[in-house]
Motif scaffolding. Structure first.
Motif, short mmCIF file in Angstrom:
data_model
loop_
_atom_site.label_atom_id
_atom_site.label_comp_id
_atom_site.label_asym_id
_atom_site.label_seq_id
_atom_site.Cartn_x
_atom_site.Cartn_y
_atom_site.Cartn_z
N ARG A 1 0.82 -1.21 0.00
CA ARG A 1 0.00 0.00 0.00
C ARG A 1 0.85 1.26 0.00
N GLN A 2 2.14 1.12 -0.29
CA GLN A 2 3.04 2.26 -0.43
C GLN A 2 3.57 2.27 -1.86
N VAL A 3 3.33 3.36 -2.58
CA VAL A 3 3.79 3.50 -3.95
C VAL A 3 4.65 4.76 -4.03
N VAL A 4 5.85 4.62 -4.62
CA VAL A 4 6.78 5.73 -4.72
C VAL A 4 7.10 5.99 -6.18
N LEU A 5 6.79 7.20 -6.65
CA LEU A 5 7.10 7.60 -8.01
C LEU A 5 8.31 8.52 -7.98
N LEU A 6 9.43 8.04 -8.52
CA LEU A 6 10.66 8.82 -8.57
C LEU A 6 10.64 9.71 -9.81
N ALA A 7 10.87 11.01 -9.64
CA ALA A 7 10.76 11.98 -10.74
C ALA A 7 9.36 11.88 -11.35
N ALA A 8 8.37 12.14 -10.52
CA ALA A 8 6.97 11.97 -10.94
C ALA A 8 6.59 12.91 -12.07
N GLY A 9 7.24 14.08 -12.19
CA GLY A 9 6.94 14.99 -13.28
C GLY A 9 5.46 15.31 -13.37
N MET A 10 4.92 15.22 -14.60
CA MET A 10 3.51 15.49 -14.83
C MET A 10 2.67 14.21 -14.83
N SER B 1 9.27 -6.03 -2.16
CA SER B 1 8.89 -4.80 -2.84
C SER B 1 9.09 -4.96 -4.34
N ARG B 2 8.43 -4.11 -5.12
CA ARG B 2 8.53 -4.16 -6.58
C ARG B 2 9.09 -2.84 -7.10
N LEU B 3 9.74 -2.92 -8.25
CA LEU B 3 10.32 -1.73 -8.88
C LEU B 3 10.10 -1.81 -10.39
N GLY B 4 9.59 -0.74 -10.97
CA GLY B 4 9.50 -0.61 -12.42
C GLY B 4 10.41 0.50 -12.88
N ALA B 5 11.01 0.34 -14.04
CA ALA B 5 11.91 1.36 -14.58
C ALA B 5 12.06 1.15 -16.08
N ASP B 6 12.44 2.19 -16.78
CA ASP B 6 12.78 2.05 -18.19
C ASP B 6 14.15 2.67 -18.42
N LEU B 7 14.85 2.12 -19.39
CA LEU B 7 16.16 2.64 -19.77
C LEU B 7 16.50 2.17 -21.16
N PRO C 1 -7.86 0.44 -1.70
CA PRO C 1 -8.12 1.27 -0.53
C PRO C 1 -6.90 1.30 0.40
N GLY C 2 -6.60 2.48 0.92
CA GLY C 2 -5.49 2.62 1.84
C GLY C 2 -4.14 2.87 1.18
N THR C 3 -4.13 3.01 -0.14
CA THR C 3 -2.85 3.25 -0.83
C THR C 3 -2.33 4.65 -0.51
N ARG C 4 -1.05 4.71 -0.15
CA ARG C 4 -0.35 5.98 0.03
C ARG C 4 0.65 6.13 -1.11
N LEU C 5 0.48 7.15 -1.92
CA LEU C 5 1.34 7.35 -3.09
C LEU C 5 2.22 8.58 -2.85
N TYR C 6 3.53 8.38 -2.98
CA TYR C 6 4.51 9.44 -2.74
C TYR C 6 5.12 9.86 -4.07
N ALA D 1 9.67 1.94 5.93
CA ALA D 1 10.66 1.22 5.13
C ALA D 1 10.64 -0.28 5.38
N GLN D 2 10.04 -0.70 6.50
CA GLN D 2 9.98 -2.13 6.82
C GLN D 2 8.83 -2.83 6.10
N GLU D 3 7.93 -2.06 5.50
CA GLU D 3 6.78 -2.63 4.81
C GLU D 3 7.02 -2.67 3.30
N PRO D 4 6.45 -3.65 2.59
CA PRO D 4 6.64 -3.71 1.13
C PRO D 4 6.14 -2.44 0.44
N SER D 5 6.79 -2.09 -0.63
CA SER D 5 6.44 -0.89 -1.38
C SER D 5 6.57 -1.17 -2.86
N VAL D 6 6.00 -0.28 -3.65
CA VAL D 6 6.06 -0.39 -5.11
C VAL D 6 6.69 0.90 -5.63
#
Length: 277
Positions: free
Chosen positions: A80-89, A190-196, A100-105, A155-160
């Motif tokens: 229920r923790q989602v982190v968008l790095l360089a979220a931009g627009m 935890s899960r991580l998505g990225a493109d390069l 329900p209960g998702t916290r998006l950073y 940080a101890q809980e899974p995140s995306v």
């Protein structure tokens, strides 16, 4: 807003044009306002610079791919923790069906966050999750402290995590520092998505028109690797790497053949789904 921050506007323009299609792969009602005239002008310039490459098509496929990744990871794993790095627009906080209960950073430079908040407020948009916008420079090694200080991040809980449209603009050293920081803050499972991209794309003559457009606008491509699985493994992530056009990143829209990974010297785009070991 700096040059790299401004790239998020042309990406929003690509999402807006996709949203107008009857066969759209997603719908982003905020995209046109987030792009502004500057974003559409930049997109038009890029399409003229490399018409056969269809830069907007890559954005469309990438957006749908990571939409699916984020929803599957959050609904499927219970994170229920989602982190968008360089979220931009990015407008996923407003348009996706979060559990329900998702916290998006959303992490990005303060001026980028402020610009997006102004558009969302003017449009009367409301997030479909608990949204936290954090103004921070991801190029500095101290950025994890900003996330840790945010209310309720554990940080101890899974995140995306998602680093979309970011690593291309970073140096190799900065990329490794960023992945290292994310690894410290991501619990097992935890899960991580990225493109390069790969190194061949950054040096290929066929890509010079598009790469030149980025450079002239102050946002040159800096980092690529031919071995993305190894890069993520070094930072504790087990990565699955998919190229646009392959079965899981095609959607009936990608018109180009996909060269096998064993074939050398081919410019490549990589979409990554990874799990914290």
């Amino acid at each position: 807003m700096d040059s790299v921050g401004l790239t998020s506007r042309w990406v929003a323009a690509a999402r807006a044009r996709e949203s107008y299609r009857l066969d759209r792969l997603f719908d982003d009602p905020l995209a046109a306002a987030l792009a502004g005239s500057e974003g559409f002008a930049w997109l038009d310039h890029m399409e003229r610079a490399q018409p056969w490459g269809q830069p907007a098509l890559y954005v469309v496929v990438r957006t749908r791919f990571f939409d699916d990744f984020l929803l599957h990871a959050s609904w499927g794993t219970g994170a229920r923790q989602v982190v968008l790095l360089a979220a931009g627009m990015d407008a996923r906080a407003f348009r996706l069906d979060w559990p329900p209960g998702t916290r998006l950073y959303e992490l990005d430079r303060p001026e980028v966050i402020d610009a997006k908040d102004a558009v969302a407020s003017s449009a009367g948009a409301h997030p479909t999750c608990e949204r936290w916008a954090i103004g921070v420079d991801l190029g500095r090694p101290s950025w994890p402290e900003a996330l840790l200080s945010a209310e309720e991040y554990e940080a101890q809980e899974p995140s995306v995590w998602l680093a979309e449209g970011l690593l291309f603009y970073m140096t190799e050293a900065a990329t490794r520092t960023l992945l290292g920081g994310a690894s410290v803050l991501a619990a097992p499972r935890s899960r991580l998505g990225a493109d390069l991209v790969n190194r061949d794309l950054l040096t290929s003559p066929v890509m010079w028109p598009l790469l030149g457009t980025f450079s002239r606008r102050g946002a040159p491509g800096r980092f690529g690797t031919n071995y993305p699985e190894a890069l993520f493994a070094e930072h504790g992530w087990e990565a699955e790497v998919i190229q646009p056009g392959e079965r899981e990143a095609n959607y009936g829209r990608w018109p180009y053949p996909v060269a096998p990974r064993r074939m050398p010297g081919v410019p490549r785009l990589f979409l990554v789904r990874a799990q914290r070991a």
